[in-house]
Motif scaffolding. Sequence first.
Motif, PDB file in Angstrom:
ATOM      1  N   THR A 138      -3.369  -5.355   8.980  1.00 43.00           N
ATOM      2  CA  THR A 138      -2.278  -4.883   8.447  1.00 43.00           C
ATOM      3  C   THR A 138      -1.452  -4.062   9.329  1.00 43.00           C
ATOM      4  O   THR A 138      -2.064  -2.987   9.643  1.00 43.00           O
ATOM      5  CB  THR A 138      -2.594  -4.133   7.053  1.00 43.00           C
ATOM      6  OG1 THR A 138      -3.294  -5.123   6.023  1.00 43.00           O
ATOM      7  CG2 THR A 138      -1.320  -3.767   6.450  1.00 43.00           C
ATOM      8  N   ILE A 139      -0.356  -4.256   9.406  1.00 43.34           N
ATOM      9  CA  ILE A 139       0.554  -3.315  10.266  1.00 43.34           C
ATOM     10  C   ILE A 139       1.527  -2.347   9.495  1.00 43.34           C
ATOM     11  O   ILE A 139       2.391  -2.961   8.747  1.00 43.34           O
ATOM     12  CB  ILE A 139       1.472  -4.042  11.349  1.00 43.34           C
ATOM     13  CG1 ILE A 139       0.516  -4.717  12.137  1.00 43.34           C
ATOM     14  CG2 ILE A 139       2.338  -2.931  12.063  1.00 43.34           C
ATOM     15  CD1 ILE A 139       1.311  -5.683  13.234  1.00 43.34           C
ATOM     16  N   VAL A 140       1.272  -1.169   9.299  1.00 45.95           N
ATOM     17  CA  VAL A 140       2.105  -0.196   8.459  1.00 45.95           C
ATOM     18  C   VAL A 140       3.176   0.368   9.368  1.00 45.95           C
ATOM     19  O   VAL A 140       2.977   1.068  10.445  1.00 45.95           O
ATOM     20  CB  VAL A 140       1.130   0.914   7.843  1.00 45.95           C
ATOM     21  CG1 VAL A 140       2.014   1.889   6.920  1.00 45.95           C
ATOM     22  CG2 VAL A 140       0.140   0.099   7.069  1.00 45.95           C
ATOM     23  N   PRO A 141       4.466   0.271   8.950  1.00 41.20           N
ATOM     24  CA  PRO A 141       5.487   0.957   9.802  1.00 41.20           C
ATOM     25  C   PRO A 141       5.476   2.681   9.943  1.00 41.20           C
ATOM     26  O   PRO A 141       4.995   2.799   8.699  1.00 41.20           O
ATOM     27  CB  PRO A 141       6.843   0.211   9.304  1.00 41.20           C
ATOM     28  CG  PRO A 141       6.540  -0.019   7.961  1.00 41.20           C
ATOM     29  CD  PRO A 141       5.323  -0.367   8.005  1.00 41.20           C
ATOM     30  N   ASN A 142       5.734   3.221  10.647  1.00 45.45           N
ATOM     31  CA  ASN A 142       6.160   4.384  10.514  1.00 45.45           C
ATOM     32  C   ASN A 142       7.550   4.797   9.679  1.00 45.45           C
ATOM     33  O   ASN A 142       8.409   3.989   9.757  1.00 45.45           O
ATOM     34  CB  ASN A 142       6.499   5.098  12.018  1.00 45.45           C
ATOM     35  CG  ASN A 142       5.375   5.117  13.093  1.00 45.45           C
ATOM     36  OD1 ASN A 142       4.436   5.868  12.895  1.00 45.45           O
ATOM     37  ND2 ASN A 142       5.503   4.184  14.135  1.00 45.45           N
ATOM     38  N   SER A 143       7.367   5.694   8.939  1.00 45.01           N
ATOM     39  CA  SER A 143       8.502   6.179   8.106  1.00 45.01           C
ATOM     40  C   SER A 143       8.703   7.622   7.800  1.00 45.01           C
ATOM     41  O   SER A 143       7.684   8.225   7.967  1.00 45.01           O
ATOM     42  CB  SER A 143       8.531   5.451   6.945  1.00 45.01           C
ATOM     43  OG  SER A 143       7.163   5.725   6.047  1.00 45.01           O
ATOM     44  N   VAL A 144       9.912   7.998   7.438  1.00 43.06           N
ATOM     45  CA  VAL A 144      10.154   9.492   7.305  1.00 43.06           C
ATOM     46  C   VAL A 144      10.709   9.424   5.765  1.00 43.06           C
ATOM     47  O   VAL A 144      11.938   8.730   5.670  1.00 43.06           O
ATOM     48  CB  VAL A 144      11.118  10.000   8.105  1.00 43.06           C
ATOM     49  CG1 VAL A 144      11.537  11.590   7.676  1.00 43.06           C
ATOM     50  CG2 VAL A 144      10.454  10.137   9.473  1.00 43.06           C
ATOM     51  N   ARG A 192       1.261  -0.684  -0.803  1.00 44.72           N
ATOM     52  CA  ARG A 192       2.689  -1.395  -1.129  1.00 44.72           C
ATOM     53  C   ARG A 192       3.663  -0.600  -0.709  1.00 44.72           C
ATOM     54  O   ARG A 192       4.963  -1.048  -0.413  1.00 44.72           O
ATOM     55  CB  ARG A 192       2.399  -2.075  -2.482  1.00 44.72           C
ATOM     56  CG  ARG A 192       1.271  -3.251  -2.535  1.00 44.72           C
ATOM     57  CD  ARG A 192       1.806  -3.895  -3.721  1.00 44.72           C
ATOM     58  NE  ARG A 192       1.648  -3.356  -5.124  1.00 44.72           N
ATOM     59  CZ  ARG A 192       0.344  -3.283  -5.911  1.00 44.72           C
ATOM     60  NH1 ARG A 192      -0.300  -3.970  -5.307  1.00 44.72           N
ATOM     61  NH2 ARG A 192       0.300  -2.720  -6.832  1.00 44.72           N
ATOM     62  N   LEU A 193       3.796   0.554  -1.215  1.00 39.85           N
ATOM     63  CA  LEU A 193       4.975   1.514  -1.091  1.00 39.85           C
ATOM     64  C   LEU A 193       5.153   1.747   0.486  1.00 39.85           C
ATOM     65  O   LEU A 193       6.238   2.138   0.724  1.00 39.85           O
ATOM     66  CB  LEU A 193       4.615   2.848  -1.875  1.00 39.85           C
ATOM     67  CG  LEU A 193       4.455   2.804  -3.290  1.00 39.85           C
ATOM     68  CD1 LEU A 193       4.052   4.285  -3.787  1.00 39.85           C
ATOM     69  CD2 LEU A 193       5.646   2.220  -4.079  1.00 39.85           C
ATOM     70  N   PRO A 197       9.619  -4.435   2.173  1.00 36.95           N
ATOM     71  CA  PRO A 197       9.740  -5.461   1.195  1.00 36.95           C
ATOM     72  C   PRO A 197       9.676  -6.992   1.952  1.00 36.95           C
ATOM     73  O   PRO A 197      10.467  -7.069   3.079  1.00 36.95           O
ATOM     74  CB  PRO A 197      10.932  -5.330   0.789  1.00 36.95           C
ATOM     75  CG  PRO A 197      12.115  -4.653   1.478  1.00 36.95           C
ATOM     76  CD  PRO A 197      11.138  -3.703   2.178  1.00 36.95           C
ATOM     77  N   ALA A 198       9.262  -8.066   1.460  1.00 39.73           N
ATOM     78  CA  ALA A 198       9.088  -9.333   2.057  1.00 39.73           C
ATOM     79  C   ALA A 198      10.505  -9.695   2.055  1.00 39.73           C
ATOM     80  O   ALA A 198      11.333  -9.751   1.049  1.00 39.73           O
ATOM     81  CB  ALA A 198       8.269 -10.226   1.178  1.00 39.73           C
ATOM     82  N   ALA A 256       7.246  -9.775   8.893  1.00 42.71           N
ATOM     83  CA  ALA A 256       8.094  -8.833   8.700  1.00 42.71           C
ATOM     84  C   ALA A 256       7.599  -7.625   9.123  1.00 42.71           C
ATOM     85  O   ALA A 256       8.315  -6.607   9.730  1.00 42.71           O
ATOM     86  CB  ALA A 256       8.534  -8.869   7.115  1.00 42.71           C
ATOM     87  N   SER A 257       6.257  -7.091   8.775  1.00 44.46           N
ATOM     88  CA  SER A 257       5.864  -5.982   9.087  1.00 44.46           C
ATOM     89  C   SER A 257       5.918  -5.789  10.617  1.00 44.46           C
ATOM     90  O   SER A 257       5.917  -4.444  11.233  1.00 44.46           O
ATOM     91  CB  SER A 257       4.401  -5.860   8.678  1.00 44.46           C
ATOM     92  OG  SER A 257       3.642  -6.745   9.089  1.00 44.46           O
ATOM     93  N   ASP A 258       5.499  -6.802  11.331  1.00 45.40           N
ATOM     94  CA  ASP A 258       5.741  -6.660  12.880  1.00 45.40           C
ATOM     95  C   ASP A 258       7.270  -6.383  13.277  1.00 45.40           C
ATOM     96  O   ASP A 258       7.352  -5.560  14.428  1.00 45.40           O
ATOM     97  CB  ASP A 258       5.573  -8.010  13.453  1.00 45.40           C
ATOM     98  CG  ASP A 258       3.704  -8.275  13.384  1.00 45.40           C
ATOM     99  OD1 ASP A 258       3.061  -7.469  12.907  1.00 45.40           O
ATOM    100  OD2 ASP A 258       3.627  -9.241  13.859  1.00 45.40           O
TER     101      ASP A 258
END
Length: 290
Positions: A138-144, A192-193, A197-198, A256-258
């Motif tokens: 699972t690749i989780v993107p960085n976010s602010v 999921r948060l 989104p797909a 999409a996560s990539d």
Amino acid sequence: MSNHDKARAAALFAAREWGHEVFPLSINKTPIIRSPHEKGHTCQGMHQCGAPGHAVGDATSDPDTLRWLFEQAPKAVGYGIRCGARLVGLDLDRKEKVDGVATLNRLASRHGFEIPQTTTVCTPSGGFHLWLAVPGGTIVPNSVGKVGPGIDVRSSRGYLVGPGSTGRKGEYVLHPKTGYIEPQPIPEQLLRLMLPPAPRQQPNRRPAAMSEDSSTRALQGLINVVLRSTEGNRNDRLFWAAAKAWEHVRDGHVAASDVEAELVGAAVQVGLGAGEAMRTVASAGRGVAA
């Protein structure tokens, strides 16, 4: 013991005892060793060119290499812990009118999950860093602020300030009630948060065959477009690359996560803010989906 020696000892401990990859930081919590390359380079780390100065790309768990890195950075007073496949960090800010702890508690109540007892680092500003683990692959993107006000996510190409580091406002320390705990799994509802989104699918369109190698090369080529951008055209190049990448997502060739994780990471590397980069990538995705 000086703050430099203290940070080096803490970094060596984190690498040796906890198995994390680490690298030196300045008092401003930023990578302290300057890049050996010109802007727009595509080198990902010391393993490629042999020279330090690649931020997270320098992270290592080898004690001899780590000691050498701190020798190259005599003013380092902290260290960063690489995030990514094994470790994802929740940075809970508490400043001005934002309280990331309260936000996380509200999300837990609203979505029905429990906040796991995991390694927690107390920050000098009164906030916390929670260390969490994600399922393999699972690749989780960085976010602010994407998850909620006062909550930043540190993941692929990101890092956390390690306990034993000193910043301008004070020291980062392990929470006295927990100490070090092996990072606990992120609750599914919280994960999921964090994920984008797909994209909308077009069921009547059959994607052309594309091998895993060719799809990887296609995404890497678009990442290189962003890495070679310069001030003045970075955002335009990012939007163009993201639009192309989302086309591959739509056709089922790339996850999409990539797209979000890799393109945002590349944009941050050339000087764009994470929030701005995420908005640009998302905007390009909406354009493709339309």
